[in-house]
Design a protein around this motif. Sequence first.
Motif, mmCIF file in Angstrom:
data_model
loop_
_atom_site.group_PDB
_atom_site.id
_atom_site.type_symbol
_atom_site.label_atom_id
_atom_site.label_comp_id
_atom_site.label_asym_id
_atom_site.label_seq_id
_atom_site.Cartn_x
_atom_site.Cartn_y
_atom_site.Cartn_z
ATOM 1 N N LYS A 1 6.260 -5.168 -0.347
ATOM 2 C CA LYS A 1 7.887 -5.203 -0.929
ATOM 3 C C LYS A 1 8.107 -6.002 -1.970
ATOM 4 C CE LYS A 1 12.241 -6.021 1.164
ATOM 5 N NZ LYS A 1 13.087 -6.463 2.316
ATOM 6 N N ALA A 2 7.491 -7.307 -1.753
ATOM 7 C CA ALA A 2 7.529 -8.382 -2.816
ATOM 8 C C ALA A 2 7.129 -7.831 -4.264
ATOM 9 C CB ALA A 2 6.946 -9.622 -2.472
ATOM 10 N N GLY A 3 5.936 -7.162 -4.246
ATOM 11 C CA GLY A 3 5.179 -6.568 -5.315
ATOM 12 C C GLY A 3 6.036 -5.316 -5.999
ATOM 13 N N ILE B 1 9.715 3.207 -4.996
ATOM 14 C CA ILE B 1 8.611 3.694 -4.217
ATOM 15 C C ILE B 1 8.680 3.394 -2.701
ATOM 16 C CG2 ILE B 1 6.999 2.066 -4.309
ATOM 17 C CD1 ILE B 1 4.823 4.261 -4.585
ATOM 18 N N ASP B 2 8.803 4.341 -1.866
ATOM 19 C CA ASP B 2 8.565 4.115 -0.307
ATOM 20 C C ASP B 2 7.622 2.816 0.018
ATOM 21 O OD1 ASP B 2 10.711 5.531 -0.242
ATOM 22 O OD2 ASP B 2 9.721 7.103 0.862
ATOM 23 N N ILE B 3 7.938 2.019 1.013
ATOM 24 C CA ILE B 3 7.009 1.214 1.686
ATOM 25 C C ILE B 3 7.109 1.578 3.149
ATOM 26 C CG2 ILE B 3 6.052 -0.887 1.993
ATOM 27 C CD1 ILE B 3 7.556 -1.972 -0.576
ATOM 28 N N THR B 4 6.097 2.033 4.083
ATOM 29 C CA THR B 4 6.232 2.308 5.369
ATOM 30 C C THR B 4 4.977 1.992 6.168
ATOM 31 O OG1 THR B 4 6.858 4.129 6.675
ATOM 32 C CG2 THR B 4 5.521 4.568 4.873
ATOM 33 N N LEU C 1 0.691 0.491 -9.552
ATOM 34 C CA LEU C 1 0.674 0.715 -8.070
ATOM 35 C C LEU C 1 -0.795 0.025 -7.381
ATOM 36 C CD1 LEU C 1 2.179 4.242 -7.196
ATOM 37 C CD2 LEU C 1 3.261 1.828 -7.349
ATOM 38 N N GLY C 2 -1.979 0.337 -8.335
ATOM 39 C CA GLY C 2 -3.070 -0.250 -7.857
ATOM 40 C C GLY C 2 -3.302 -1.664 -7.971
ATOM 41 N N GLU C 3 -2.308 -2.434 -8.864
ATOM 42 C CA GLU C 3 -2.493 -3.843 -8.958
ATOM 43 C C GLU C 3 -1.267 -4.285 -7.664
ATOM 44 O OE1 GLU C 3 -1.490 -7.341 -11.896
ATOM 45 O OE2 GLU C 3 -1.721 -5.492 -12.520
ATOM 46 N N ALA D 1 -1.159 -7.193 -2.673
ATOM 47 C CA ALA D 1 -0.966 -7.166 -1.140
ATOM 48 C C ALA D 1 -2.091 -7.447 -0.242
ATOM 49 C CB ALA D 1 -0.205 -6.004 -0.849
ATOM 50 N N VAL D 2 -3.029 -6.863 -0.730
ATOM 51 C CA VAL D 2 -4.259 -6.903 0.168
ATOM 52 C C VAL D 2 -4.774 -8.325 0.316
ATOM 53 C CG1 VAL D 2 -6.830 -6.509 0.284
ATOM 54 C CG2 VAL D 2 -5.150 -4.528 0.110
ATOM 55 N N MET D 3 -5.016 -9.044 -0.868
ATOM 56 C CA MET D 3 -5.271 -10.419 -1.196
ATOM 57 C C MET D 3 -4.488 -11.264 -0.512
ATOM 58 S SD MET D 3 -7.965 -10.559 -2.702
ATOM 59 C CE MET D 3 -8.088 -12.344 -3.130
ATOM 60 N N ALA D 4 -2.926 -11.127 -0.604
ATOM 61 C CA ALA D 4 -2.139 -11.737 0.229
ATOM 62 C C ALA D 4 -2.359 -11.539 1.804
ATOM 63 C CB ALA D 4 -0.671 -11.351 -0.085
ATOM 64 N N ALA D 5 -2.691 -10.467 2.180
ATOM 65 C CA ALA D 5 -2.795 -10.466 3.747
ATOM 66 C C ALA D 5 -4.119 -11.143 4.117
ATOM 67 C CB ALA D 5 -2.717 -8.887 4.013
#
Length: 276
Positions: free
Chosen positions: A125-127, A135-138, A170-172, A177-181
Amino acid sequence: MTMQRAGSILIVSSRRDPASANIARALITKNGFEQGPGHGIETYSKDNIRLVMLEKLGIYAEPSDIPVDVSKVIFVSKHVSSSGRPALTVHATGNLTKEAKFGGNAEEVSYVDPSIIRRTLRALKAGVSQAGVQIDITMEATHHGPTNLSMPVCFVEIGSGEEEWTDPVLGEIAANAVMAAATKVEETPPIAVGFGGTHYSAKHTRICMEGNYAIGHLVSSHSFDGGVSERVITDTFSKTTGSCNTAIVDWKGLHSNDRRRLISSLDAADREIVRC
């Protein structure tokens, strides 16, 4: 419940998946992953996070594909939907019914860490906001393989077509997001299993992203139509990292007979029931 173990976090990418390769490229070029020894598998690392490039699709990963010292696994993947609507999605894995068309075993769910799903959703969401992307985030309901890994698993996906899969922005966003998680430590709210609603549950997504709970497995109304068993429902709790005893139920998102059966099962197990 899976035993918590020290070890690295693993990100799994697939060469056969354009969105997966897109996210991996962003991890390597934008997040400082460097190639290292991989015992025959292309492997990159940064601090305690490893990235491996499999030849097979992530949904077909087996325990033999995963290093034994890994504590959590995040698969990066494409998302496909009949609507073709652009979306960034996050979900736990598992086959909730006797149907197992896309990897894993029938009537088996994976281990899941709800805090990873929550952190990923919030970072997406932040990104998206920062990039000014529409774009939807779900959060998606639990589906597909792998189902038999011994550590918590989730999928982070770009959908729903070639244009989105290969979009470097979108790739970035997904890579960040993966790194943040994987790296951010924050206070984790109570954890829960979600029930009811559609495959893309707006209510559970909102609760997990912005509300008072982190949700791991999500059992949609479709799975009740498909005959989800009481044993599998029990497993969605026991395979959630931490002590999970809360069910968040979309009351109107279940047929009345399915809701009665679910509530009876939850009451018998002395679960906390939260209506949404």
